[in-house]
Scaffold this motif. Sequence first.
Motif, PDB file in Angstrom:
ATOM      1  N   GLY A  58      41.995  46.189  39.730  1.00  0.00           N
ATOM      2  CA  GLY A  58      40.638  45.429  39.468  1.00  0.00           C
ATOM      3  C   GLY A  58      40.498  45.849  38.225  1.00  0.00           C
ATOM      4  O   GLY A  58      40.212  44.698  37.009  1.00  0.00           O
ATOM      5  N   ASN A  59      41.246  46.823  37.566  1.00  0.00           N
ATOM      6  CA  ASN A  59      41.494  47.181  36.443  1.00  0.00           C
ATOM      7  C   ASN A  59      42.680  45.987  35.428  1.00  0.00           C
ATOM      8  O   ASN A  59      42.499  45.796  34.264  1.00  0.00           O
ATOM      9  CB  ASN A  59      41.784  49.005  36.163  1.00  0.00           C
ATOM     10  CG  ASN A  59      41.592  48.742  34.199  1.00  0.00           C
ATOM     11  OD1 ASN A  59      40.863  49.121  33.487  1.00  0.00           O
ATOM     12  ND2 ASN A  59      42.582  49.553  33.625  1.00  0.00           N
ATOM     13  N   GLN A  60      43.136  46.656  36.702  1.00  0.00           N
ATOM     14  CA  GLN A  60      45.129  45.732  35.452  1.00  0.00           C
ATOM     15  C   GLN A  60      43.872  44.221  35.896  1.00  0.00           C
ATOM     16  O   GLN A  60      45.051  43.501  34.831  1.00  0.00           O
ATOM     17  CB  GLN A  60      45.780  45.883  36.898  1.00  0.00           C
ATOM     18  CG  GLN A  60      47.178  45.026  35.966  1.00  0.00           C
ATOM     19  CD  GLN A  60      47.735  45.828  35.316  1.00  0.00           C
ATOM     20  OE1 GLN A  60      46.926  46.657  34.560  1.00  0.00           O
ATOM     21  NE2 GLN A  60      48.490  44.817  33.834  1.00  0.00           N
TER      22      GLN A  60
ATOM     23  N   ALA B 123      37.821  40.997  39.856  1.00  0.00           N
ATOM     24  CA  ALA B 123      38.273  42.242  39.695  1.00  0.00           C
ATOM     25  C   ALA B 123      37.223  43.314  39.396  1.00  0.00           C
ATOM     26  O   ALA B 123      37.173  44.602  40.444  1.00  0.00           O
ATOM     27  CB  ALA B 123      38.890  42.733  37.693  1.00  0.00           C
ATOM     28  N   ALA B 124      35.479  42.089  39.633  1.00  0.00           N
ATOM     29  CA  ALA B 124      34.118  42.889  39.932  1.00  0.00           C
ATOM     30  C   ALA B 124      34.613  43.726  41.122  1.00  0.00           C
ATOM     31  O   ALA B 124      33.671  44.789  42.247  1.00  0.00           O
ATOM     32  CB  ALA B 124      33.505  42.326  39.223  1.00  0.00           C
ATOM     33  N   VAL B 125      34.572  42.624  42.113  1.00  0.00           N
ATOM     34  CA  VAL B 125      34.200  42.811  43.381  1.00  0.00           C
ATOM     35  C   VAL B 125      35.661  43.747  43.540  1.00  0.00           C
ATOM     36  O   VAL B 125      35.369  44.645  44.573  1.00  0.00           O
ATOM     37  CB  VAL B 125      34.532  41.796  44.265  1.00  0.00           C
ATOM     38  CG1 VAL B 125      34.879  41.870  45.772  1.00  0.00           C
ATOM     39  CG2 VAL B 125      33.811  40.561  44.494  1.00  0.00           C
ATOM     40  N   ILE B 126      36.687  43.512  43.466  1.00  0.00           N
ATOM     41  CA  ILE B 126      37.837  45.447  44.380  1.00  0.00           C
ATOM     42  C   ILE B 126      37.490  46.003  43.577  1.00  0.00           C
ATOM     43  O   ILE B 126      37.520  46.926  44.663  1.00  0.00           O
ATOM     44  CB  ILE B 126      39.209  43.971  43.602  1.00  0.00           C
ATOM     45  CG1 ILE B 126      39.237  42.801  44.405  1.00  0.00           C
ATOM     46  CG2 ILE B 126      40.294  44.807  43.623  1.00  0.00           C
ATOM     47  CD1 ILE B 126      41.124  42.100  43.921  1.00  0.00           C
ATOM     48  N   GLY B 127      37.377  45.918  42.491  1.00  0.00           N
ATOM     49  CA  GLY B 127      37.013  47.774  42.416  1.00  0.00           C
ATOM     50  C   GLY B 127      35.537  47.899  42.815  1.00  0.00           C
ATOM     51  O   GLY B 127      35.796  49.645  42.858  1.00  0.00           O
TER      52      GLY B 127
END
Length: 434
Positions: free
Chosen positions: A265-267, A416-420
């Motif tokens: 998510g960060n990447q 990215a938000a969902v994965i984090g």
Amino acid sequence: MSLSDTPAPLDPAGKDHGAIVPGGVRAALAEPTRKVTGRWVTGLVLVNVGIFTAFFGPINIFIGLQAISIDEANKEAILSLATACGAAVSMVTNPLFGALSDRTTSRFGRRSPWVLAGAVLGSAALLAMSGAGTVAIMVLFWSLVQLGANAAFAAITAVVPDRVPVPQRGRVGGLAAMGQTLGVLTGSVFGAVVSGNFMVGYWLCAAALLLSVLPYLFHRDDPVLHKGVLPRFRLGVFLRGFWLSPRLYPDFAWAWLTRFLVNLGNQLTFVYLLFFLRDILKHENPPAGLLVLTGTYALMVMITAVGAGPWSDRVGRRKPFVIGSSAIIAMAALILAFFPVWPGALAGAAVLGIGYGAYLAVDFALLTQVLPLAADRGKDMGIINVANSLPQVVAPVLALLAVTSWGGYRSLFMTAAVIGLLGAVFVVKIKSVR
């Protein structure tokens, strides 16, 4: 081998039940109990600064600028190819060099020779990369940068469970995270200073990597592993050791998965940030804008990392910090998705730094507490580090799909938000650490 040097067995949880013999063979494998010194921690931090300058100066700025100089129309695809290939090398080399350092019997210790050799190779490859005029040559030398820098990173990561006692690991993890963040910031400073001259940028990154390891090497605390302490090397056993059964070591497996998801998510948030500034926000000087965002992010990371790490040491809990920080990271991606303006980018960078600083410090301490075997710390931390490098393979592919096929940058940041958030959910599965 004398009787006093004969190692006691290690239990399946990695606990060392033998007495520590100062300067003897047990010191390399024993569970650390003596607090590390400020000078030693400073050396550790500086190595992290150099390695992350070498990683993220090119990833965030110089490879993108070089891609534009080679073929501007296909810059996203070139950047994705280079970073994905480099990360693929990282996935293999980090656990490999960690495992090799576990068995190193040099008179300079197990980890220090790999820190030095990796820094020399990575610096040389950065210098060579500065003159690459084709995609193939650029990808080749970036892969060699990853090879060298990951050899050094695998070794310097393993020294923490080697030398730092558990009650001090949150603090040391926070300071290591601060060093990594300073490295990211240093790469951005180099990008702003060279004003688009990626060749000079690569030279600066090479110098930073090589010089950063010297204080640690001059003041290392790296006990020697004497020959005969570990079983004789057998290739089959060595290769099978890279598989750690989730059934036998479930906490290690869940910790690896959560780290992978949060880093992915960060990447995803970072991978096209230069192009986001250039093409969406229409920033007049994208490298300078990226420096401002990275500086904001870095400041927040350093504040929360050096605060959250010792706080988790004091309360003796890790999981609540990891869950909360993962949710904050997801919030930052949503800010970028729904407020694609310069103030929104600044707010997103600040929130991302708040979450990721706390996450880096506390999750690192958590990970060192779920390692299966004391004799395999380097290899196991290398496997953990795959959760840092694998997102660099997956993120460029997902980012390219999101930007070109799924609706653009809003889709990218929402993904990215969902994965984090998934990373935050799975932390609760870890049982041996509170």
